[in-house]
Structures are given as structure tokens and as C-alpha cells.
Design an enzyme around this catalytic site. Structure first.
Site, short mmCIF file in Angstrom:
data_model
loop_
_atom_site.label_atom_id
_atom_site.label_comp_id
_atom_site.label_asym_id
_atom_site.label_seq_id
_atom_site.Cartn_x
_atom_site.Cartn_y
_atom_site.Cartn_z
N ASP A 18 0.86 -1.19 0.00
CA ASP A 18 0.00 0.00 0.00
C ASP A 18 0.90 1.25 0.00
O ASP A 18 1.83 1.35 0.81
CB ASP A 18 -0.88 -0.02 1.27
CG ASP A 18 -1.85 1.14 1.30
OD1 ASP A 18 -2.95 1.01 0.76
OD2 ASP A 18 -1.48 2.20 1.86
N MET A 19 0.61 2.18 -0.90
CA MET A 19 1.42 3.39 -1.00
C MET A 19 1.17 4.28 0.23
O MET A 19 0.06 4.33 0.75
CB MET A 19 1.06 4.18 -2.26
CG MET A 19 1.09 3.38 -3.54
SD MET A 19 2.64 2.49 -3.79
CE MET A 19 3.77 3.85 -3.99
N TYR A 23 -1.79 10.35 -2.55
CA TYR A 23 -2.00 11.56 -3.36
C TYR A 23 -0.98 12.64 -2.98
O TYR A 23 -0.53 13.42 -3.82
CB TYR A 23 -3.42 12.11 -3.18
CG TYR A 23 -4.54 11.29 -3.79
CD1 TYR A 23 -4.32 10.01 -4.27
CD2 TYR A 23 -5.84 11.81 -3.87
CE1 TYR A 23 -5.36 9.27 -4.82
CE2 TYR A 23 -6.88 11.08 -4.43
CZ TYR A 23 -6.64 9.80 -4.89
OH TYR A 23 -7.67 9.08 -5.43
N ARG A 60 0.55 14.61 9.91
CA ARG A 60 -0.15 13.76 10.89
C ARG A 60 0.43 13.97 12.29
O ARG A 60 -0.28 13.86 13.28
CB ARG A 60 -0.05 12.29 10.50
CG ARG A 60 -0.86 11.96 9.24
CD ARG A 60 -0.83 10.48 8.89
NE ARG A 60 -1.12 10.30 7.48
CZ ARG A 60 -1.41 9.16 6.90
NH1 ARG A 60 -1.48 8.05 7.62
NH2 ARG A 60 -1.66 9.08 5.60
N ASP A 120 -4.21 2.57 -4.96
CA ASP A 120 -2.83 2.61 -4.43
C ASP A 120 -2.40 1.33 -3.72
O ASP A 120 -1.50 1.36 -2.90
CB ASP A 120 -2.66 3.83 -3.50
CG ASP A 120 -3.15 3.58 -2.10
OD1 ASP A 120 -4.13 2.82 -1.94
OD2 ASP A 120 -2.55 4.13 -1.16
N GLU A 121 -3.03 0.20 -4.05
CA GLU A 121 -2.56 -1.02 -3.39
C GLU A 121 -2.67 -2.24 -4.27
O GLU A 121 -3.52 -2.30 -5.16
CB GLU A 121 -3.28 -1.24 -2.06
CG GLU A 121 -4.76 -1.30 -2.13
CD GLU A 121 -5.41 -1.05 -0.76
OE1 GLU A 121 -5.75 -2.02 -0.10
OE2 GLU A 121 -5.57 0.13 -0.41
#
Ligand code: DCP
Ligand code: CA
Ligand code: CA
Length: 557
Positions: A18-19, A23, A60, A120-121
Site C-alpha cells: 500500500d502506498m 495523493y 499527521r 494505491d494497493e
């Protein structure tokens, strides 16, 4: 208790990749000065600074979350860089992200069976590569182990974060006193670390991965150590992982089934299911679901990695929250035209690049009525056979909308014509194309294929009888679905439409409704999808004539 199944001795090596903040990474590659800065991608929208849809790991740390709006993010992190999603046709244009995802897929697919699971995965079945590595160059025979592989998190390995953590991982990777499955898993970890480095080098994107003996465990763990890290799940650590895993965190248990397990069986973790026999779970939830629950409690999941590099459906949607709800037929038609235009462009691209055609068009909407006693009634999704050509898609989608609106309004008799306010509002719209199949090989031309497959209809109108009820969720922007659609599939014996290709001449194709009239969007990112289509290519006797803005299929026999 039933005996353990053969699947519990699963010796496949499956990775889920998974990226990281995908985005954001795509935007940071476009604007390198944003790298390392707290950054978020914002959905096109003026209200309160727009909705955040991707948040960098730097942001985050300040407490910025995807659920926030731009203004709120600025409050918790004043230096945050907000990047707007590209806009086309007055709505988010996700092409850049789709293409970036394709770049990654084209690298990952080199090493094993590859299933693109979302934008994205991907899942990778690396069993063959791991077997080959174990035979030819097992980890203990290697002069050095790649630094990235040494940073792996191996579940259950003591001293995971201690100062000699890498040494522990090296020992684990190079163990010779373990069974074949775990040696394969070590090879899988080394292969995935190498693949992730290749992705970084070729695309500048980081990603995270879970490496396990099945899809479920790989998916569960790929996000456990982000960003840019990988987590390995030895079979011996599965029990501890599932014992503490909240039931709702498991894919497919986030909804009603998970709630029932909590409320009716008092089970709060996946491991908590172990106390129930398979028969008991089957009595309560049916044979298939019962067995599935019994299996997942033990970390068993025989689901195969499908070969799929291309999406199973295409969608284009937009939401109109609050005061922006569409209240007139004219405004709905305007947006259906925008969405239909985007969908048509993507369908043509798919046909040109991958020789695939979609067969079902579906319209989804969310709506409200002003004076409504039946406020829970949902706007019914409608489907019909898909006809290629922008104007046809727009027309059919609008007809589907009108059929849905009639049914939605029912006997309350609110008028649906005209441009005045009619007592209803549309808060989301989407059009999607599904049932995508390859044009069969061996067909002597595209035109013959259409003529043979599709009974001719002179009228372009869909009769209400061809509308099919569906219940798929709305997409808020352009979507691609890479997994099985959960919505009701259209009836299989519906009539296919005429694709109006018979006798088409180049000069006639200049109008807006020409068949695939927009070749401009061919992009490098789809190179792999072209060279390794999931399905059969067009017959060699068919070429596309490209003339100015036109692409016309033609036969060269
Ligand atoms: N996305 C979106 N709207 C959502 C969720 C995601 O538009 N509600 C888009 C933006 C994300 C991309 O899809 O960048 C991938 O979604 P992920 O859930 O994988 O989240 P990220 O890749 O952004 O972050 P993470 O590193 O946590 O995977
Ligand atoms: Ca991601
Ligand atoms: Ca994802």
C-alpha cells in the site's frame, strides 16, 4: 471441533503493498519543494477550505486528519501546505493518481502474480519467486542482507525495537532450523524489500507492505508500520495477532456482521471467535459465513491472488452537499453531461489501450425530498446496457436518472420537469461502467464483433424495461473498482444495444458522438496495462486510424 484444514498449512507467500499518503506523494513529486513539509491534498471545494483526502506523515504529527477540512487543518498546523486536487469539468480529476498507481503496478508485477486492489494497493503472490530464491540463493548463503530487509518488523520477534533489532531480524531471515514455510516467508521479506526499493528508485514513491501466508494476514499488517516499512507475519505469531485484533478492524466485519458478533455472541476480538465451533457459527450465520468466520479466527484464508492489473469498472461521480444540492432537472442534466463525458473518455482510453469494452452503465444518486414522510427511502440506482459515444452515454445516464427520480418520488407526485424548484434535491451523482470484458481474440474485426454481438436497435432510447435495480454505493469522484462489485449484477439476458458502428465513415465521426473521439489521454503510466492485458488483445487485423482528434476502428484485411 473440526480438524484443521489444508489451508492452515498454507505455504504461499503473499504480500499486500500500500502506498504511503499516496495523493500527497504524487503532488510532492510534481512539486519537490513540498517534500518533507506537512502537506495535505484537498478536494476541490470552497467550503471551509475543502475536504482533506490525503495527509502527509509530517502533517499527521501535528494531529491533522483526513476527516478535517482545510481551515481546521490550518488551525492545528498553521504551516501546512494544502494542495488542490486537479480539476477538470468542474470536478476532481484523478487521472494523475491513477496513472501514478499504474507506474507502481508495472514494477511490482514483474515479480509475481499481481492483483491491483485499489488506486494505491496491490496483492502479490510471490510463492514462485520465493521458492526459486530458497533453492538458488537462500538467505543464509547471502554475503549480505539488504538493509531494507533488515528493517522489517517480524511479528512476535522479541526486542523488535531494541538496539540490536536488525541483528535479530538477520538471524530470523537466515534461520536454517525452521520449516519450509517460514524459510519461504523470509525469502518473501527480502524480495518485497527489494521491490519496494525498486519502486522508490523508479517512481520516487514510498510504500509499506505486509508479508504473510495469505491475503487476509498480508492486508491486516501492511498498514501496521507506516510509512516506508514492512511487516512480516510468521505463522507462530498469528494467534497473538488475532487475539488482540478488534473484530471491526477485520475486512468484511466493519458492518452489520461485526456488530452482530459483538452484540449477539459477545465477541470483541477476532481471536474471540475461537470459542465457537464451526457448526455453531454456521447455525447462526449460514454455512459459508460460518465457515469463513471459523477460518479467519485461525488466520486461515484460501483466497487466491487474481491476475488483475486493470480496473473492473470505471466511475465518475460528484457530491453536492448542503446548499450545493442540485434542485433542478437542468442542473442535474448539466452534471450528468460532465460525468458522462469523463466516463466516455476513460472507456475510450481503456478500449484503445487494453482492448476492453464495458457493457453496463449504471447511475447512482443520493437525494432528499422536502416534504417527506418516507425520509429513509433511497434514490434507486439504475442500470442499462452501455452504448459507446459520449452523447449516448450522457443521454442514457439522464434517462436512467429520470427513471430513478420517478420511482423515488413515487406517488407523492412532485413534478420532475422544468427548471424551477421541485421539492427535491440531489446531493450526489455518479455514473459507472461495469461488466468490462476483452474484445475476443479471433474476431475478424471490431465492427463484426459489434454486429455479431449486439442486436440492432434503431432507437437510441432505453425502454424502462431495460432498467435494472442496483444498490452499489456512490462514488464521490472518479473511481475505479478493482475488486468484485458487490451490487446486484444486471440480469444476464438483457438486450445489448446497437453500437451504431455499422457503416460508420471517418467524415461522419467528427461529431461529438463519434466512437472514441479522444485519443489525447494516452499516458506512459499505462504501458504495462498495454503490454500485459489481463485479457485477450484485439485481433491483429484491426487497427485504429488516427486522424486529427479521431480514432476510428478499421479493418485492414
Ligand atoms: N482517498 C480519497 N478519499 C478517501 C480515502 C482515500 O480520495 N476517503 C484517496 C487519497 C489517498 C488514496 O486514496 O491518498 C489512498 O488512500 P489510503 O486509504 O491508502 O490512504 P493514504 O495512501 O493517503 O495514506 P496511508 O499512508 O495511510 O495509506
Ligand atoms: Ca495508502
Ligand atoms: Ca490504500
Amino acid at each position: 471441533m473440526p480438524l484443521a484444514r489444508p489451508e492452515s498449512l498454507d505455504s504461499r507467500i503473499i504480500a499486500h503493498i500500500d502506498m504511503d499518503c499516496f495523493y500527497v506523494q504524487v503532488e510532492q513529486r510534481k512539486q519537490p519543494h513540498l517534500r518533507g513539509l506537512p502537506t495535505a491534498v484537498v478536494q476541490y471545494n470552497e467550503w471551509k477550505g475543502g475536504a482533506l483526502i490525503a495527509v502527509s506523515y509530517e502533517a499527521r504529527k501535528f494531529g491533522v486528519k483526513r476527516s478535517m477540512r482545510g481551515d481546521e487543518a490550518k488551525q492545528v498546523c498553521p504551516q501546512i501546505q494544502l494542495v488542490q486536487v486537479p480539476v477538470a469539468r468542474g470536478k476532481a480529476d484523478l487521472n494523475a493518481y491513477r496513472n501514478a498507481g499504474s507506474e507502481v503496478v508495472s514494477i511490482l508485477a514483474r515479480k509475481g502474480r499481481c492483483e491491483r486492489a485499489s488506486i494505491d494497493e496491490v496483492y502479490l503472490d510471490l510463492t514462485d519467486s520465493a521458492e526459486a530464491m530458497l533453492k538458488e540463493s537462500p538467505p543464509h548463503s547471502l554475503e549480505s542482507i539488504d538493509a531494507e530487509a533488515l528493517k522489517s518488523h517480524v511479528l512476535g520477534l522479541k526486542n523488535e525495537n531494541g538496539h540490536d533489532a536488525k541483528e535479530k531480524v538477520r538471524e530470523w531471515l537466515c534461520r536454517s532450523d525452521t520449516d519450509h514455510r517460514e524459510k519461504l516467508l523470509a525469502c518473501g521479506a527480502i524480495i518485497v524489500a527489494e521491490l519496494r526499493m525498486q519502486v522508490l528508485k523508479a517512481t520516487e514513491f514510498t510504500c509499506s507492505a505486509g508479508i504473510a501466508h495469505n491475503k487476509m494476514l498480508a492486508k491486516l499488517t501492511s498498514g501496521m508500520n507506516k510509512p516506508a516499512q514492512q511487516t512480516v507475519v510468521p505463522f507462530s505469531s498469528v494467534k497473538a495477532l488475532l487475539d488482540s485484533l478488534p473484530i471491526k478492524k477485520m475486512k468484511q466485519l466493519g458492518g452489520k456482521l461485526g456488530t452482530s458478533l459483538q452484540n449477539d455472541l459477545g465477541v470483541n476480538t477476532v481471536g474471540g471467535l475461537l470459542q465457537f465451533s464451526e457448526e455453531k457459527l454456521q447455525d447462526r450465520y449460514g454455512i459459508n459465513t460460518g465457515t469463513w468466520l471459523w477460518n479467519i479466527a485461525r488466520g486461515i484464508n484460501g483466497e487466491e491472488v487474481q491476475v488483475r492489473l486493470l480496473p473492473k469498472s470505471h466511475g465518475s461521480g460528484k457530491s453536492f452537499p448542503g446548499p450545493r444540492a442540485l434542485k433542478t432537472i437542468v442542473s442535474v442534466q448539466h452534471w450528468i453531461n460532465q460525468l458522462g463525458d469523463e466516463l466516455s473518455e476513460r472507456l475510450c482510453f481503456d478500449l484503445e489501450q487494453n482492448k476492453r469494452m464495458a457493457h453496463t452503465l449504471t447511475l447512482h444518486a443520493s437525494a432528499y425530498k422536502l416534504s417527506d414522510s418516507d425520509s429513509h427511502k433511497k434514490f434507486p440506482s439504475k442500470s442499462c446496457p452501455l452504448r459507446y459515444g459520449t452523447a449516448k452515454i450522457q443521454e442514457d445516464a439522464f434517462n436512467l436518472f429520470q427513471a430513478g427520480l420517478r420511482e423515488y418520488l413515487g406517488s407523492c407526485g412532485v413534478k420532475i420537469q422544468g427548471s424551477n424548484h421541485n421539492g427535491w434535491g440531489i446531493t450526489a451523482l455518479s455514473v459507472s461502467a461495469s461488466k468490462i470484458v476483452a474484445v475476443p481474440s479471433g474476431t475478424c474485426s471490431i465492427m463484426k464483433y459489434f454486429q455479431g454481438q449486439y442486436p440492432s436497435h434503431s432507437s437510441s432510447k432505453q425502454t424502462p424495461d431495460t432498467f435494472i435495480q442496483e444498490s452499489a454505493p456512490l462514488s464521490s469522484s472518479g473511481t475505479e473498482s478493482y475488486s468484485e462489485l458487490k451490487s446486484a449484477e444486471p440480469q444476464s439476458d438483457y438486450n445489448f444495444p446497437c453500437l451504431d458502428l455499422q457503416g460508420q465513415k471517418i467524415s461522419e465521426s467528427r461529431d461529438k458522438d463519434s466512437f472514441c473521439s479522444s485519443p489525447k489521454q494516452a499516458k506512459d503510466g499505462f504501458a504495462l496495462e498495454t503490454s500485459q492485458p489481463t485479457s485477450q488483445p484485439l485481433p491483429s487485423g484491426v487497427i485504429f486510424f488516427m486522424l486529427e482528434q479521431l480514432v476510428i476502428p478499421a479493418v485492414i484485411f
